[in-house]
Write a protein that holds these residues in place. Structure first.
Motif, short mmCIF file in Angstrom:
data_model
loop_
_atom_site.label_atom_id
_atom_site.label_comp_id
_atom_site.label_asym_id
_atom_site.label_seq_id
_atom_site.Cartn_x
_atom_site.Cartn_y
_atom_site.Cartn_z
N TYR A 227 0.77 -1.27 0.15
CA TYR A 227 0.01 -0.01 0.20
C TYR A 227 0.83 1.02 -0.06
O TYR A 227 0.67 2.28 -0.76
N ILE A 230 2.75 1.80 -3.36
CA ILE A 230 1.84 2.14 -4.49
C ILE A 230 1.44 3.48 -4.07
O ILE A 230 1.34 4.49 -5.14
N GLY A 231 1.15 3.78 -2.92
CA GLY A 231 0.82 5.32 -2.63
C GLY A 231 1.79 6.40 -2.89
O GLY A 231 1.65 7.48 -3.40
N PHE A 234 1.96 6.53 -6.65
CA PHE A 234 0.67 6.96 -7.04
C PHE A 234 0.77 8.72 -6.83
O PHE A 234 0.16 9.41 -7.77
N LEU A 249 -1.36 3.68 -11.68
CA LEU A 249 -2.46 4.32 -11.14
C LEU A 249 -2.03 6.03 -11.20
O LEU A 249 -2.94 6.74 -11.44
N PHE A 253 -4.63 8.43 -13.03
CA PHE A 253 -5.13 9.63 -12.24
C PHE A 253 -4.72 10.96 -12.71
O PHE A 253 -5.46 11.81 -12.87
N GLY A 264 -12.14 4.30 -19.30
CA GLY A 264 -10.70 4.11 -18.61
C GLY A 264 -10.70 3.11 -17.37
O GLY A 264 -9.70 2.98 -16.75
N LEU A 265 -12.05 2.64 -17.18
CA LEU A 265 -12.06 1.83 -16.30
C LEU A 265 -11.39 0.75 -15.76
O LEU A 265 -10.57 0.51 -14.66
N LEU A 268 -7.78 1.77 -14.71
CA LEU A 268 -7.78 2.15 -13.38
C LEU A 268 -8.00 0.92 -12.43
O LEU A 268 -7.31 0.96 -11.29
N LEU A 272 -5.47 -1.71 -8.95
CA LEU A 272 -6.47 -1.80 -7.73
C LEU A 272 -6.73 -3.11 -7.40
O LEU A 272 -6.63 -3.62 -6.45
N ILE A 275 -3.74 -5.12 -6.36
CA ILE A 275 -3.57 -5.04 -4.77
C ILE A 275 -4.42 -5.65 -3.89
O ILE A 275 -4.08 -6.23 -2.96
N MET A 276 -5.64 -5.59 -4.22
CA MET A 276 -6.75 -6.44 -3.49
C MET A 276 -6.50 -7.65 -3.35
O MET A 276 -6.48 -8.45 -2.47
N THR A 279 -3.55 -8.86 -1.32
CA THR A 279 -4.10 -8.78 0.25
C THR A 279 -5.05 -10.03 0.57
O THR A 279 -4.76 -10.67 1.58
#
Lengths: 300, 330
Positions: A227, A230-231, A234, A249, A253, A264-265, A268, A272, A275-276, A279
């Protein structure tokens, strides 16, 4: 009747089962654990061989900007017409390697600080805990941002080191309190009574007792580090050395306007979702690790 | 009396922390490759500025004179800091850093505190539900939701909220804290615009904190449920509502220790949430100041974020001492 020594031995020595066989048995017990393992395996594989599957610079296609998913582009294309799936696969290595190093450093620092503070107590404890409190209080993400101004980290190792330096404090507190209660237990007193050194007590007697907790933390810390990593990418604070999920990302953005169009869905959403999924895999697998390492749950 | 002693000790601890962070940022800027102070001085000299003028400009910007020994600069810096003078911004020429960060601070502090309160109230309620009805579907789904939301990083939450509610389904405005076409003031139109723009960022803060509260409250309530005084209350025939109040009051206490940790997390999250929703708060200031290589501003923003967290922690500690008689007496 005299018993031969060989006989006695064969009577007492319990055959130790193969560690892998035991692990496998624990994992297949629940389907959720198998899913977790599979997810982790997919991403590790991605990180290991992903960049070898594609050319170092991914091809762009000005005729297929934000193309819908198709056979050639299973996840569609981005603002330059580059295949999103290719970007995801080649971008895994940096993120996962960095996160692994970060977790490793955080666990190394946190465990040593916690052990020393909890075992020696007195001044070492108060000095170390003041430092720990400082790191716990100062919001870690702003601190990371400030650190990234002096440290132009471009390699996963350097990034992992910085993330580790900012993220060890919580573990240190937990290890300290566990060490605190362990050192009062009878077996430690006995070991001290026969004159074993502090080093031996710390590494051979206390550490094995908190090791399961630390291994669990290593896994959890990896997801936390993903996280943060990537933050940082980002927000565009760390220089972009290679393509990775965070860079994707950022592009989605800030630069490409993927935020403002429905087409662009996938661009984007794909990073994400990854990452999920990582996890998710770790959380599901953690359950198996818990049972493997926690003697109280064994055989239940 | 003991109360006052605890407070003074904590306050001194907080001041020491602020001092350490301030010193840290001071030395950080000097450790940087291509020390920005000398870089700025050289840049001014290169544009033909005479040396004494360049020197005084740089010393105004950073609050010290660059050719002094470091320890002397450090003392000057600390002295200026005690007067809340953080030098001048580089990107906003001639504006003091103190002015910029103080006008940005309310945005962040109000948003974070609103987010904390909303997530706290909702999370605590969800936690009670999850614990009391833990064997029914409602409790289990409450636990599942909390675990799920707890695992989502803040930037992802903010991004998804922004994408869903401003692009896919345009119900909320995107970016900016209010509609620029409306004259700022205490008018209903302006306040309405302010509120409408605040919904998504506050939601992002609230959802990111919600899971943690719900899970902590759940485990806390579960442990109180096993206490003997609850069994005694049940045997005495107290109503369910009264028993719930007993439980909630006792289960509440451990949450205040979590509060201190959560505040740092929330203030840290302002970096993402403000960048994504383009809010002019401290987190946004921090990221833009780094992009603009505006180090005095970066230093100031970081210092104020940290100070806000430390002060908020102090208040949470006070609150904790005030509401728990056991701690007050100890």
């Amino acid at each position: 009747m005299a018993t031969s020594p060989a006989n006695v031995q064969s009577f007492y020595v319990v055959k130790r089962p193969n560690a892998f066989a035991v692990a496998w048995k624990v994992i297949v017990k629940k389907p959720s654990r198998v899913i977790g393992l599979i997810l982790i395996a997919i991403f590790v594989l991605m990180a290991a061989i992903g960049p070898m599957l594609y050319p170092p610079v991914l091809p762009i296609d000005p005729l297929a900007i934000y193309a819908a998913p198709s056979f050639a582009h299973p996840l569609g294309t981005d603002f330059q017409g580059t295949d999103v799936l290719a970007e995801i696969i080649t971008g895994a290595r940096f993120v996962l390697l960095g996160a692994f190093f970060a977790a490793l450093f955080a666990v190394l620092i946190g465990t040593s600080v916690g052990l020393v503070a909890g075992y020696f107590r007195k001044w070492r404890d108060s000095v170390l805990m003041r430092i720990t409190d400082l790191f716990l209080t100062v919001p870690s993400f702003p601190l990371l941002i400030v650190l990234s101004t002096i440290w132009r980290f471009t390699s996963p190792l350097a990034l992992g080191l910085v993330l580790g330096i900012t993220g060890w404090a919580g573990l240190a507190r937990a290890v300290r309190s566990q060490t605190f209660s362990l050192r009062e237990r009878g077996f430690i007193e006995a070991a001290r009574g026969i004159g074993l050194s502090d080093w031996h007590l710390l590494t051979r007697e206390i550490f094995p007792n908190i090791a399961p907790y630390i291994v669990m933390n290593l896994l959890i810390a990896t997801t936390g580090a993903i996280y943060s990593e990537i933050g940082l990418f980002f927000l565009g604070i760390v220089p972009f050395s290679t393509n990775n999920w965070g860079v994707m990302l950022n592009m989605a953005f800030t630069q490409s306007g993927a935020m403002y169009t429905k087409s662009g869905l996938l661009y984007l959403l794909s990073p994400l979702a990854c990452i999920m999924l990582v996890t998710f895999g770790v959380v599901l697998f953690l359950d198996a690790v818990d049972e493997l390492l926690n003697p109280r749950l064994k055989g239940v | 009396m003991a109360f006052l002693k605890v407070f003074v000790r904590k306050a001194i601890g907080g001041l020491v922390m602020i001092f350490v962070v301030a010193s840290f940022t001071f030395f950080l800027i000097r450790l940087m490759p291509g020390n920005p102070v000398t870089t700025k001085l050289n840049a001014l000299l290169a544009t033909g500025t005479p040396y004494p003028i360049a020197l005084s400009k740089v010393s105004v910007m950073y609050g010290f004179v660059p050719n002094q020994p470091v320890w002397q600069q450090y003392l000057t810096y600390l002295g200026e800091l005690a007067h809340f003078n953080l030098g001048e911004s580089i990107s906003y020429t001639g504006v003091s850093v103190t002015h910029i960060i103080l006008s940005a601070a309310p945005w962040t502090i109000i948003m974070v505190l609103t987010g904390v309160i909303v997530s706290f109230v909702l999370g605590v309620l969800a936690g009670v539900i999850a614990a009391v009805w833990r064997n029914s579907w409602i409790g289990q789904s409450s636990t599942f939701l909390a675990t799920f939301l707890h695992g989502i990083p803040q930037f992802m939450l903010a991004l998804v909220l922004a994408y869903v509610f401003t692009t896919v389904w345009r119900v909320f405005p995107f970016g900016a804290p209010y509609n620029a076409a409306i004259q700022p003031g205490w008018t209903p139109a302006f306040l309405g615009s302010l509120a409408k723009h605040a919904v998504l960022p506050v939601a992002a803060y609230a959802i990111s904190g919600y899971g943690g509260w719900a899970l902590t409250m759940r485990s806390s309530v579960t442990s109180v449920l096993g206490d003997e005084f609850i069994l005694a209350a049940e045997l005495r025939g107290l109503t369910r509502g009264l028993r719930l109040r007993y439980i909630a009051r006792n289960a509440f206490l451990p949450l205040f220790t979590t509060l201190t940790l959560s505040l740092g997390f929330m203030f840290g999250g302002s970096v993402f949430i403000e960048s994504i929703f383009d809010y002019p708060g401290l987190g946004n200031l921090l990221t833009t100041s780094i992009g603009a290589e505006d180090y005095p501003l970066m230093q100031g923003a970081f210092l104020l974020i940290t100070t806000a967290v430390i002060v908020a922690n102090l208040l949470a500690d006070l609150l904790y001492t005030a509401i728990d008689p056991r701690i007050r007496r100890a």
